[in-house]
Design a protein around this motif. Structure first.
Motif, mmCIF file in Angstrom:
data_model
loop_
_atom_site.group_PDB
_atom_site.id
_atom_site.type_symbol
_atom_site.label_atom_id
_atom_site.label_comp_id
_atom_site.label_asym_id
_atom_site.label_seq_id
_atom_site.Cartn_x
_atom_site.Cartn_y
_atom_site.Cartn_z
ATOM 1 N N TRP A 43 0.852 -1.186 0.000
ATOM 2 C CA TRP A 43 0.000 0.000 0.000
ATOM 3 C C TRP A 43 0.888 1.236 0.000
ATOM 4 C CZ3 TRP A 43 -5.120 -0.484 -0.684
ATOM 5 C CH2 TRP A 43 -5.713 -1.714 -0.390
ATOM 6 N N ARG B 291 0.796 5.757 -0.532
ATOM 7 C CA ARG B 291 0.003 6.977 -0.604
ATOM 8 C C ARG B 291 0.901 8.107 -1.058
ATOM 9 N NH1 ARG B 291 -1.040 7.731 5.949
ATOM 10 N NH2 ARG B 291 1.085 8.445 6.475
ATOM 11 N N ASP C 65 -3.550 11.249 7.876
ATOM 12 C CA ASP C 65 -3.663 10.032 7.081
ATOM 13 C C ASP C 65 -4.553 10.234 5.858
ATOM 14 O OD1 ASP C 65 -3.794 8.286 10.185
ATOM 15 O OD2 ASP C 65 -2.089 8.332 8.802
ATOM 16 N N TYR D 195 -5.029 6.073 -1.305
ATOM 17 C CA TYR D 195 -4.219 4.894 -1.016
ATOM 18 C C TYR D 195 -4.226 3.976 -2.240
ATOM 19 C CZ TYR D 195 -3.773 6.315 3.800
ATOM 20 O OH TYR D 195 -3.450 7.018 4.939
ATOM 21 N N VAL E 94 3.347 2.713 2.616
ATOM 22 C CA VAL E 94 2.567 2.603 3.841
ATOM 23 C C VAL E 94 2.806 1.232 4.472
ATOM 24 C CG1 VAL E 94 0.256 2.577 4.834
ATOM 25 C CG2 VAL E 94 0.814 4.191 2.988
#
Length: 119
Positions: free
Chosen positions: A36, A38, A93, A97, A48
């Motif tokens: 993952w 971002r 956050d 993503y 991530v």
């Protein structure tokens, strides 16, 4: 070719949780890892979480420093699906993503799923 489809993004309040899913299809037998990412503050995407799917150690996970202790990466091999369990979310956050499948010399990316954390 590998196709990746993400789901599970959405709007959540600070302190809340979300679980993202990424289902892979196509030529996935020789994928070395899935992860993952971002968008970072610079031009590159920030890692991530990563989980190995091939090589000498399968299932080894690694998370970026900013999410360690809050995010957990896992995979269901029977469903060809990877998950990202996100807890204690903060407005920092908030991001798109992306799921990625990594093979030596080649990367595949999903379309991304938006996560928005309200304060």
């Amino acid at each position: 070719q590998v196709q990746l489809v993400e789901s599970g993004g959405g709007l959540v309040e600070a302190g809340g949780s979300l679980r993202l899913s990424c289902t892979a299809s196509g030529r996935i037998f020789d994928i070395n890892a899935m992860g993952w990412y971002r968008q970072g503050s610079g031009p590159q995407r920030e890692k991530v979480a990563l989980i190995t799917t091939g090589g000498p150690v399968v299932g080894r996970t690694d998370c970026g420093d900013s999410v360690k202790g809050r995010f957990t990466n896992s995979r269901d091999r029977t469903k060809n699906t990877m998950y990202l369990q996100m807890t204690s979310l903060t407005p920092e956050d908030t991001n798109v993503y992306y799921c990625a499948a990594l093979r030596t010399g080649t990367d595949y990316w999903g379309q991304g799923t938006q996560v928005t954390v309200s304060s």
